[in-house]
Design a protein around this motif. Structure first.
Motif, PDB file in Angstrom:
ATOM      1  N   THR A 185      42.032  44.714  83.536  1.00 50.09           N
ATOM      2  CA  THR A 185      42.540  44.413  84.863  1.00 50.09           C
ATOM      3  C   THR A 185      42.766  42.667  84.990  1.00 50.09           C
ATOM      4  OG1 THR A 185      40.275  44.582  85.702  1.00 50.09           O
ATOM      5  CG2 THR A 185      41.582  46.479  85.986  1.00 50.09           C
ATOM      6  N   GLU A 186      43.055  42.326  85.878  1.00 50.30           N
ATOM      7  CA  GLU A 186      42.960  40.788  86.151  1.00 50.30           C
ATOM      8  C   GLU A 186      41.442  40.164  86.636  1.00 50.30           C
ATOM      9  OE1 GLU A 186      45.164  38.523  85.799  1.00 50.30           O
ATOM     10  OE2 GLU A 186      47.133  39.354  85.898  1.00 50.30           O
ATOM     11  N   SER A 187      40.797  41.165  87.193  1.00 47.37           N
ATOM     12  CA  SER A 187      39.628  40.748  87.501  1.00 47.37           C
ATOM     13  C   SER A 187      38.554  40.727  86.214  1.00 47.37           C
ATOM     14  CB  SER A 187      38.854  41.555  88.729  1.00 47.37           C
ATOM     15  OG  SER A 187      38.714  42.977  87.937  1.00 47.37           O
ATOM     16  N   SER A 190      39.751  37.510  84.427  1.00 46.28           N
ATOM     17  CA  SER A 190      39.195  36.280  84.962  1.00 46.28           C
ATOM     18  C   SER A 190      37.674  36.077  84.565  1.00 46.28           C
ATOM     19  CB  SER A 190      39.418  36.309  86.429  1.00 46.28           C
ATOM     20  OG  SER A 190      38.892  35.352  87.148  1.00 46.28           O
ATOM     21  N   THR A 210      47.741  35.285  81.516  1.00 51.30           N
ATOM     22  CA  THR A 210      47.256  36.388  81.293  1.00 51.30           C
ATOM     23  C   THR A 210      48.376  37.328  80.597  1.00 51.30           C
ATOM     24  OG1 THR A 210      47.453  37.770  83.404  1.00 51.30           O
ATOM     25  CG2 THR A 210      45.620  36.301  82.910  1.00 51.30           C
ATOM     26  N   THR A 213      50.132  39.349  83.569  1.00 50.28           N
ATOM     27  CA  THR A 213      51.401  38.778  84.105  1.00 50.28           C
ATOM     28  C   THR A 213      52.851  38.910  83.176  1.00 50.28           C
ATOM     29  OG1 THR A 213      49.835  37.162  85.380  1.00 50.28           O
ATOM     30  CG2 THR A 213      52.359  36.281  84.904  1.00 50.28           C
TER      31      THR A 213
END
Length: 749
Positions: A185-187, A190, A210, A213
């Protein structure tokens, strides 16, 4: 009939499964093969050293790294290779291999010496060897020669040079490519990047891209088709399940007499069930195979269109996953068998004598109260008898009603989509005037530069008869801070009336440094209205503020004012003008007059059509036709079974004076009421489905006026559609019942 139902249903479901698979599977496979970077991070080399960046590879959660690689922005002239003029993001890299981002070399060789460059080829296939040897004048007087073409699924750069050549370009940025142990996931990405860069100086990290994206950009167009394709697939599956269950159950029930005869001849209950399931399975299997073939044939052009213009890299799109076909080949026959199994097991338990008699009229007492109530009204006798028939077989009636509801839902959804997309296709042409496209671009067929200046061309276009507004456009390839790939910047001046209908959030750009973009561009870059970023072009930078969002736009393109271009590249001239003609103006005459202004000026009437809109409307129409046909077949099956079961009643009614016309009226009325009720239930579901689809098209943000398409005429047409589905399915068996003679009916008794 079972085979036809299964064929239509299988085709519908396979199309949805094929598109659903295409949005992720090709990207994931190609990305894994190249060991694509989970995050491509850019750092300011004035604030962090290469040694410090190299130590980030030892941080917890880092699976593998590549870099640091020097990164620079190089200006490119207009029409260099296949690109618009502007900037090119270049990375210094010794070889295409490595633990992260293994670049595929398509043509030529890798850049190993100063003065050599390898250019990224973003789409499928290869550019060939024609462009090898093309020259590019880099900063500092260096001439770069294209020695190869390569592709990177990580989109880590637009071009690559050797580390020695990168040193000569004096880079101020460095690139690190990371793969993390947690990257779903993006989280997670990050958090992993924060841990990896925890020991670096503040503000050393200037940008990060990422793979999620990139994946979103890869499937952007396909995702815009996916909501309505998925919804149509679900509707198709539900209608298929209901109709197959109705058809098969009805066929088994109508064959009870035959089953009883088989038992009387000595067949065991298991043999009877096997025989009957085999009889049902053969046409179902044939329909499933033909439906799978039809779905595969239709899916290829659909997916080709869905990925047109997308940077797919090495991902293979257009191939249909074998599991989608396998799921349909196994699942649809299994659905048919399950639907047939329940009534077949009932026949398994029936004694021979009872099974033979089970094919007669419905059991005494079913619907009699309703029949008596209707008989006491002033309705014609044929109508009251028809309205009461559905209550004799309530389970069968509910299945038929559900099929009609889903059919009306589909028709309502398609009508709403067509209205919304028609309004979208008419965007910017509400005044009824034609649009003329005028270009002054130099090309191989037109090497002559325009004699008139930019301002003179615009002034004379405005002065021609019929012109109501002129909008000038210049296109450049710019660099945006934190992005490895360039963005396409459209700079406009003149007629701003298109923004009156295309801005859905915020406002139109008015001053230098103000930009707007479509939902796909903003979403993929994590930008919102009010956010700031930096644009770089021709070695100059400007702080840009997002002030609005347009209804749709290229996922790699933004729009800005001419004042912004003046600060970045003041000598750039417009290469395209869009002329808005007054209603009734002669477009052909204006085109000829514009072409006569300058030998380098070419004018043409803009095509009012929209390929994407036409595609979705075509899909919707085809799917609606399929599902409406399936629903009508369900009604046909129900009426046919009712006629067969009530053949004795029909003979008695005819013998006491009922005419063939009255028989038709009675038979059609038996389902017309179901059609009206199904329409009343299906219309709200269709409206809700329409809103769901138009709210989840990622590349387009439809304004409210394009969504609010429901008015009294459309709703009345939807009500008629429900009755029409029912009546069309009932006509053939109704005519058969009307033509059946009394002697034929009584002879079967």
């Amino acid at each position: 009939m079972i085979g036809l139902v299964v064929l239509c249903s299988t085709t519908t479901v396979l199309l949805a499964l094929a598109l659903l698979t295409a949005t992720s599977s090709p990207f994931d496979k190609a990305y894994a093969e190249q060991r694509g970077a989970h995050v491509a991070a850019t750092f300011d080399t004035t604030k962090v050293s290469p040694e410090e960046l190299a130590r980030t590879a030892l941080q917890p959660g880092v699976e593998a790294t590549a870099g640091p690689f020097g990164q620079a922005v190089v200006d490119i002239p207009k029409d260099w290779l296949w690109m618009a003029g502007g900037t090119l993001s270049v990375v210094g890299r010794a070889d295409p291999a490595g633990p992260v981002d293994r670049i595929d070399l398509l043509e030529g060789r890798w850049a190993t010496a100063p003065g050599e460059i390898v250019v990224n080829w973003p789409v499928q296939g290869s550019p060939g060897t024609e462009y090898l040897g093309t020259k590019l004048n880099a900063p500092g007087g260096t001439t770069l020669t294209v020695v190869g073409f390569a592709t990177s699924m990580s989109k880590s750069a637009s071009a690559w040079v050797s580390p020695a050549q990168m040193t000569a370009l004096h880079p101020t940025s460095a690139q690190m490519l990371y793969r993390f142990t947690r990257s779903s996931t993006e989280s997670q990405l990050s958090s992993s990047l924060d841990r990896a860069t925890a020991g670096l100086p503040e503000e050393a990290l200037t940008g990060a891209q990422t793979y999620l994206t990139l994946k979103q950009a890869f499937s952007a167009m396909a995702d815009s088709y996916l909501p309505f394709m998925t919804l149509f697939g679900i509707l198709g599956l539900l209608v298929s399940a209901l109709i197959v269950g109705n058809v098969v159950s009805g066929a088994v029930v109508s064959g009870y007499r035959h089953i009883g005869v088989l038992k009387a001849l000595g067949f065991t209950p298991n043999q009877v069930v096997t025989v009957y399931l085999t009889m049902i399975s053969v046409p179902a299997a044939a329909g499933c195979v033909l439906g799978t073939l039809a779905g595969n044939a239709l899916a290829r052009p659909i997916m080709k269109l869905a990925f047109t213009g997308i940077d797919v890299g090495r991902a293979r799109v257009g191939d249909i996953s074998p599991w989608a076909s396998a799921a349909c080949l196994v699942g649809m026959p299994a659905l048919v068998l399950l639907a047939a199994l329940v009534p077949a097991l009932r026949a398994h338990r029936l004694p021979a004598a009872l099974a033979i008699s089970a094919g007669g009229t419905p059991r005494t007492g079913r619907g009699l109260r309703v029949q008596r109530t209707l008989g006491a009204t002033r309705l014609p006798r044929s109508v009251s008898l028809g309205l009461g028939q559905p209550f004799a077989r309530p389970a069968r009636t509910l299945l038929t009603l559900a099929a009609i509801v889903l059919g009306v839902t589909t028709v309502t959804l398609t009508t709403g989509l067509t209205s919304t997309l028609a309004a979208y296709g008419n965007l910017g042409k509400e005044d009824g005037g034609a649009r003329i496209q005028v270009t002054t671009t130099r090309s191989g067929d037109n090497p002559t530069p325009p004699r008139l200046s930019d301002a003179q061309v615009e002034e004379r276009l405005r002065a021609l008869p019929g012109a109501k507004g002129v909008r000038a456009r210049a296109l450049s390839q710019a660099h945006m801070t934190g992005q490895n790939q360039p963005v396409f910047a459209d700079f406009y001046r003149g007629d701003d009336s298109p923004y009156e209908r295309t801005i859905v959030k915020g406002r139109a750009p008015q001053a230098a440094g103000e930009i707007v973009a479509g939902p796909a561009f903003l979403t993929q870059r994590g930008l919102r209205i009010g956010d700031r970023t930096t644009l770089e072009l021709n070695g100059k930078k400007i702080t840009a503020t997002v002030v609005g969002q347009v209804i749709e736009g290229n996922a790699r393109a933004l729009e800005a004012t001419w004042e912004t271009l003046t600060q970045l590249a003041p000598d750039t001239r417009a290469t395209e003008y869009t002329v808005r003609l007054a209603p009734g103006a002669d477009a052909r005459a204006y085109t000829e007059a514009a072409g006569a202004l300058d030998p380098a000026v070419h004018a043409s009437v803009l095509d009012p059509g929209n390929a994407g809109t036409a595609t979705i409307i075509t899909f919707s129409t085809v799917f609606t036709a399929l599902l409406t046909l399936v629903a009508s077949l369900g009604v046909f099956n129900t009426v046919l079974l009712n006629v067969r079961e009530r053949r004795r009643d029909l003979g008695m009614l005819k013998s006491i004076g009922m005419t063939p016309r009255q028989v038709m009226v009675m038979t059609v009325t038996s389902v017309a009421g179901l059609g009206a009720v199904g329409a009343l239930l299906g219309i709200p579901l269709g409206i809700a489905a329409h809103r769901f689809v138009v709210d989840h098209v990622g590349v387009i943000d439809f304004p409210a006026y394009m969504k609010d398409v429901w008015h009294a005429p459309q709703l009345a047409a939807m009500l008629v559609a429900g009755v029409t589905i029912a009546v069309l399915g009932a006509l053939v068996p109704a005519r058969t019942a009307a033509r059946t003679t009394i002697a034929t009916v009584l002879h079967t008794e």
